[in-house]
Design an enzyme around this catalytic site. Structure first.
Site, PDB file in Angstrom:
ATOM      1  N   GLU A 364       0.829  -1.214   0.000  1.00  0.00           N
ATOM      2  CA  GLU A 364       0.000   0.000   0.000  1.00  0.00           C
ATOM      3  C   GLU A 364       0.855   1.253   0.000  1.00  0.00           C
ATOM      4  O   GLU A 364       1.856   1.325   0.731  1.00  0.00           O
ATOM      5  CB  GLU A 364      -0.883  -0.044   1.255  1.00  0.00           C
ATOM      6  CG  GLU A 364      -2.273   0.441   1.042  1.00  0.00           C
ATOM      7  CD  GLU A 364      -3.050  -0.400   0.034  1.00  0.00           C
ATOM      8  OE1 GLU A 364      -3.088  -0.016  -1.151  1.00  0.00           O
ATOM      9  OE2 GLU A 364      -3.623  -1.425   0.435  1.00  0.00           O
ATOM     10  N   GLY A 456     -12.297   2.597  -1.255  1.00  0.00           N
ATOM     11  CA  GLY A 456     -10.938   2.091  -1.480  1.00  0.00           C
ATOM     12  C   GLY A 456     -10.921   0.884  -2.396  1.00  0.00           C
ATOM     13  O   GLY A 456      -9.968   0.098  -2.380  1.00  0.00           O
ATOM     14  N   LEU A 457     -11.987   0.704  -3.192  1.00  0.00           N
ATOM     15  CA  LEU A 457     -12.049  -0.470  -4.083  1.00  0.00           C
ATOM     16  C   LEU A 457     -11.932  -0.030  -5.551  1.00  0.00           C
ATOM     17  O   LEU A 457     -12.245  -0.784  -6.460  1.00  0.00           O
ATOM     18  CB  LEU A 457     -13.351  -1.244  -3.852  1.00  0.00           C
ATOM     19  CG  LEU A 457     -13.545  -1.726  -2.411  1.00  0.00           C
ATOM     20  CD1 LEU A 457     -14.897  -2.421  -2.240  1.00  0.00           C
ATOM     21  CD2 LEU A 457     -12.436  -2.684  -1.994  1.00  0.00           C
ATOM     22  N   SER A 460     -13.306   4.511  -9.075  1.00  0.00           N
ATOM     23  CA  SER A 460     -12.924   5.603  -9.972  1.00  0.00           C
ATOM     24  C   SER A 460     -12.109   5.069 -11.150  1.00  0.00           C
ATOM     25  O   SER A 460     -12.389   5.386 -12.306  1.00  0.00           O
ATOM     26  CB  SER A 460     -12.140   6.669  -9.207  1.00  0.00           C
ATOM     27  OG  SER A 460     -10.921   6.130  -8.739  1.00  0.00           O
ATOM     28  N   GLU A 492      -5.605   9.772 -14.932  1.00  0.00           N
ATOM     29  CA  GLU A 492      -6.467   9.913 -13.746  1.00  0.00           C
ATOM     30  C   GLU A 492      -5.902  10.957 -12.788  1.00  0.00           C
ATOM     31  O   GLU A 492      -6.634  11.518 -11.974  1.00  0.00           O
ATOM     32  CB  GLU A 492      -6.684   8.546 -13.070  1.00  0.00           C
ATOM     33  CG  GLU A 492      -7.858   8.600 -12.116  1.00  0.00           C
ATOM     34  CD  GLU A 492      -8.266   7.264 -11.529  1.00  0.00           C
ATOM     35  OE1 GLU A 492      -8.060   6.212 -12.167  1.00  0.00           O
ATOM     36  OE2 GLU A 492      -8.813   7.290 -10.404  1.00  0.00           O
ATOM     37  N   ASP A 503      -4.248   0.628  -9.873  1.00  0.00           N
ATOM     38  CA  ASP A 503      -5.674   0.361 -10.032  1.00  0.00           C
ATOM     39  C   ASP A 503      -6.068   0.114 -11.482  1.00  0.00           C
ATOM     40  O   ASP A 503      -6.826  -0.810 -11.791  1.00  0.00           O
ATOM     41  CB  ASP A 503      -6.486   1.540  -9.493  1.00  0.00           C
ATOM     42  CG  ASP A 503      -6.136   1.828  -8.046  1.00  0.00           C
ATOM     43  OD1 ASP A 503      -5.434   1.001  -7.445  1.00  0.00           O
ATOM     44  OD2 ASP A 503      -6.565   2.872  -7.535  1.00  0.00           O
ATOM     45  N   TYR A 555      -3.454  12.328   0.832  1.00  0.00           N
ATOM     46  CA  TYR A 555      -2.793  11.364  -0.059  1.00  0.00           C
ATOM     47  C   TYR A 555      -1.598  12.028  -0.750  1.00  0.00           C
ATOM     48  O   TYR A 555      -0.474  11.521  -0.736  1.00  0.00           O
ATOM     49  CB  TYR A 555      -3.802  10.867  -1.092  1.00  0.00           C
ATOM     50  CG  TYR A 555      -3.270   9.795  -2.025  1.00  0.00           C
ATOM     51  CD1 TYR A 555      -3.532   8.447  -1.788  1.00  0.00           C
ATOM     52  CD2 TYR A 555      -2.515  10.133  -3.136  1.00  0.00           C
ATOM     53  CE1 TYR A 555      -3.051   7.471  -2.650  1.00  0.00           C
ATOM     54  CE2 TYR A 555      -2.027   9.165  -3.996  1.00  0.00           C
ATOM     55  CZ  TYR A 555      -2.307   7.832  -3.756  1.00  0.00           C
ATOM     56  OH  TYR A 555      -1.829   6.870  -4.605  1.00  0.00           O
TER      57      TYR A 555
HETATM   58  P1  NG1 Z   1      -7.634   3.847  -3.800  1.00  0.00           P
HETATM   59  O1  NG1 Z   1      -7.691   2.700  -2.910  1.00  0.00           O
HETATM   60  O2  NG1 Z   1      -8.529   3.637  -5.002  1.00  0.00           O
HETATM   61  O3  NG1 Z   1      -7.871   5.115  -3.099  1.00  0.00           O
HETATM   62  C1  NG1 Z   1      -5.162   4.840  -4.232  1.00  0.00           C
HETATM   63  C2  NG1 Z   1      -4.385   4.998  -5.536  1.00  0.00           C
HETATM   64  C3  NG1 Z   1      -3.479   3.799  -5.806  1.00  0.00           C
HETATM   65  C4  NG1 Z   1      -2.637   3.459  -4.596  1.00  0.00           C
HETATM   66  C5  NG1 Z   1      -3.525   3.347  -3.353  1.00  0.00           C
HETATM   67  C6  NG1 Z   1      -2.730   3.144  -2.086  1.00  0.00           C
HETATM   68  C7  NG1 Z   1      -5.549   6.222  -7.303  1.00  0.00           C
HETATM   69  C8  NG1 Z   1      -6.447   6.122  -8.476  1.00  0.00           C
HETATM   70  N1  NG1 Z   1      -5.289   5.084  -6.671  1.00  0.00           N
HETATM   71  O4  NG1 Z   1      -6.106   3.845  -4.411  1.00  0.00           O
HETATM   72  O5  NG1 Z   1      -2.663   4.077  -6.925  1.00  0.00           O
HETATM   73  O6  NG1 Z   1      -1.620   4.403  -4.408  1.00  0.00           O
HETATM   74  O7  NG1 Z   1      -4.304   4.521  -3.162  1.00  0.00           O
HETATM   75  O8  NG1 Z   1      -1.931   2.007  -2.164  1.00  0.00           O
HETATM   76  O9  NG1 Z   1      -5.110   7.289  -6.975  1.00  0.00           O
END
Ligand code: NG1
Length: 723
Positions: A364, A456-457, A460, A492, A503, A555
């Protein structure tokens, strides 16, 4: 709106073909059995006949493990331009059965199979349902198509019927739905008749001209054992039905009641019984559509020969070509389809782009640092049903929370307000355009989906991927999957989150039954089989990780901290840190701890150790050492909580409850700050873990509601099924 032609003719109906039966009686998988003179199976004849009758789309409900076999066998149909999609019938269902009851192996039955096909159905269109191993004949589809195009007021379903005597087998007793009719021609009730055969005692003697015309009764029994005696001309339903979409919520409700009554391990939720119950108990009106003769089916191995002979005769008489799907033969029936009923075939390409969400198993916040990760594609999808437009605009609508929008492709770089879902579609278009793909045509369509949003799946990225595939398809353009994943990851970022590339790659390259090791710079995807007997439980923390708001800043801040930490320790690549030998790795960590401010040294430690955990986790997965995998998940969670600062008390609590209930390991998944956790457990423990989560975490918070709590299966990547 979108599927009604300009002259208000309804869109072409869909035919759902149930091909997930166990065929126990026949002794082998009969759905793909070659029967026609050119090797066509009965289901191919169903598609051929229905196409000529004006049906425009086909959904095949199959068992998961037969999917590849069906895909391979049905390739010629796709090659002939037929809009065909496969829906897998599983024991679990996102909304209806989060967890299969222990010991259940038998599918839930034909009524459930229709619910399994629901996500592949056009939202507003009528649809028919048939069995893959019956031959209903062209007339049946034509009459049903007419009925669906102009239903009498109040009718919600149609049952196609045949004269009972024409449906019996010379090789043994058969089960049939016996229909009784109301004076207005609709169904009064349907009784399941078992072991039906002509009454041997009353066989005509053959003496005299009149005697041979007398048809004996048909005898058999009901499921409760009561004797049945009916006239040979009674109407029998053979599983060919017509419906309108509003039947689906009724079916779901009935299925929920069926489940609530704790069915036995072999009890099934039958479509015929359910429609019959709806007619009797809820006054649902079901029209009867007599189809005359023409039904042929394979109940016993001996029936096979008879059906093959009939198909040979029909072929010799010119009713079917020998090879159903060669292009020159196929062109004729499509052109001659009932254009007056359903309008002309579309000239521009259209279809459904389907892209899965993903769950990250381990690794992660390291994809954007160029380190490998280990996610899997989920069996939850975004579906974009589209038609190509001659002009370059994108016009989409979603559900009630995702209202319609439109934009011109030459203005894809302009954003809608932060948080608007169109920004993901714009990003996809912009990514393709920046890559040099010429997008002359736009798309019009509808987006639906089963990936929980902001959990978190990766809903998007699934939307970005589905949008890109639809645009590519509409423009008859192609970009290789890894190249597409990489360009979409960059695209994205225009939405605002400086994400990594995990993703989009997972959504495009997913493989059923496999986790995916994804490496970056350059992007590579290596499927790693998930051992049998293990389950991934996804559990929502009930807090959305909405990346359009505060989470975006947190983030991006993490990403910047990682870059700063690496630079301050004088390194240029995280890969080099991760791949250091044990002694050097310890030295690097100690050095970082000494030289960096506390927060940065913690971020550094998370990235470096998480990268190594991914490598070990891949090794554990390949060696089927799932307790080691679980321990690595636990260590990952601790690191994300203590060093990376992205967990929440709710995520920590879920992880704790799951582990206490027997999970081999559990961790937050995705970016954190809310969203979901993933727990790994043996198949036998899954129920206990889910129950513990319900009792220990969700019940005190008012229940899980519509948020994510399900067992995830590793699934295939995104596809477009074309019309
Ligand atoms: P999610 O879980 O969809 O928020 C995001 C990033 C990934 C990765 C994870 C953390 C996007 C589209 N996705 O995912 O690339 O960094 O967090 O491991 O920004």
């Amino acid at each position: 709106m979108r599927h009604v032609e300009s002259d208000d003719r309804p869109e072409r109906p869909t035919l759902v073909i149930l091909a997930a039966g166990q065929s126990t009686r026949f002794g082998r998988a009969k759905q793909l059995e070659p029967v026609g003179p050119g090797g066509g199976s009965l289901l191919e004849y169903a598609v051929y006949d229905a196409l000529r009758a004006g049906f425009g789309h086909f959904v095949l409900v199959v068992r998961e493990r037969q999917r590849d076999e069906f895909e391979a066998r049905l390739r010629p149909m796709r090659g002939a331009g037929i809009s065909l999609s496969l829906a897998c019938q599983r024991l679990v269902h996102p909304d209806l059965v989060p967890l299969a009851p222990p010991g259940r192996v038998r599918p839930w039955g034909t009524g459930f199979a229709v619910l399994a096909a629901a996500t592949s159905l056009r939202r507003r269109g009528a649809f028919a349902v048939c069995n893959a191993d019956d031959f209903y004949g062209r007339v049946a589809y034509e009459r049903l198509a007419h009925a669906l195009a102009a239903p009498p007021p109040g009718i919600r379903a149609f049952a196609v019927t045949y004269s009972l005597a024409d449906t019996l087998s010379a090789f043994g007793g058969v089960s049939r739905g016996l229909c009784e009719e109301q004076p207005d021609g609709t169904l009064l009730r349907m009784t399941e008749g078992l072991d039906l055969r002509l009454d041997g005692a009353a066989q005509p003697t053959g003496e005299g001209a009149d005697a041979s015309a007398v048809r004996p009764d048909v005898v058999g029994c009901t499921p409760s054992g009561a004797a049945i005696r009916v006239g040979a001309d009674s109407q029998a339903c053979m599983g060919l039905w017509g419906f309108f979409p509003d039947i689906l919520p009724l079916l779901s409700r009935r299925f929920e009641s069926f489940l609530a009554a704790s069915p036995g391990i072999d009890d099934e939720f039958y479509l015929s019984e359910t429609v019959s119950n709806l007619v009797v108990a809820e006054r649902t009106r079901c029209g009867l559509v007599p189809a005359g003769k023409g039904w042929k089916g394979v109940t016993f191995p001996g029936d096979h020969e008879g059906v093959a002979v009939s198909l040979r005769q029909l072929t010799d008489a010119g009713a079917y070509p020998v090879d159903l799907w060669t292009p020159h033969v196929h062109a004729e029936p499509v052109r001659s389809a009932q254009a007056s009923l359903f309008g002309p075939p579309q000239a521009l390409p259209g279809g459904v782009a389907t892209a899965p969400g993903r769950i990250n198993l381990i690794g992660e916040h390291i994809d954007y640092n160029g380190l490998p990760v280990l996610p899997m594609a989920l069996d939850r999808h975004i579906h974009l049903e589209f038609e190509a437009l001659a002009h370059a605009t994108v016009e989409l609508e979603g559900d009630s929370a995702h209202g319609p929008f439109a934009f011109r492709l030459d203005r894809a770089a302009e954003s809608a307000p932060a948080g608007h879902w169109s920004n993901y579609v714009r990003a996809a278009a912009r990514g393709l355009l920046d890559h040099g793909v010429e997008l002359r045509r736009g798309i019009r369509g509808t987006v639906t989906g089963t990936v929980p949003v902001a959990e978190g799946l990766s809903s998007s990225s699934a939307l970005v991927v589905a949008s890109a595939l639809a645009l590519l398809h509409a423009n008859e353009e192609q970009v290789e999957a890894l190249e597409l994943a990489a360009l979409l990851a960059r695209a994205e970022r225009h939405v605002g989150v400086q994400g990594g590339g995990m993703d989009q790659a997972a959504s495009l390259c997913g493989q059923e039954g496999h986790a995916l090791r994804i490496d970056f710079e350059p992007l590579r995807v290596t499927p790693v089989p998930v051992p049998e007997g293990w389950r991934w439980i996804i559990a929502s923390s009930l807090t959305r990780a909405e990346k359009a708001g505060a989470v975006r800043e947190l983030y991006n801040e993490r990403r910047a901290q990682c870059a700063e930490a690496l630079e301050r320790v004088g390194r240029t690549s995280w890969l080099e840190v991760m791949e250091a030998d044990q002694a050097e790795f310890a030295t690097i960590l100690a050095g970082a701890q000494k030289s960096l401010p506390l927060t940065l040294s913690r971020r550094f430690r998370h990235v470096a150790t998480e990268g190594r955990r991914v490598i070990e986790a891949e090794r554990a997965l390949r060696g089927e050492n799932m307790s080691a995998f679980g321990r690595l998940m636990n260590a990952s969670h601790a690191s994300l909580r203590d060093d990376f600062g992205v967990s929440t008390p709710a995520l920590d609590e879920i992880v704790g409850v799951a582990r206490d209930a027997g999970a081999a390991g559990a961790r937050l998944t995705g970016a954190g700050f809310g969203g979901c956790a993933v727990a790994l457990c043996g198949a036998d423990e899954a129920k206990a873990v889910i129950e513990a989560l319900i009792d220990g975490f969700y019940a005190p918070r008012g229940g899980v509601g519509r948020r994510a709590l399900f067992v995830a299966d590793a699934s295939n990547g995104a596809i477009v099924t074309s019309e």
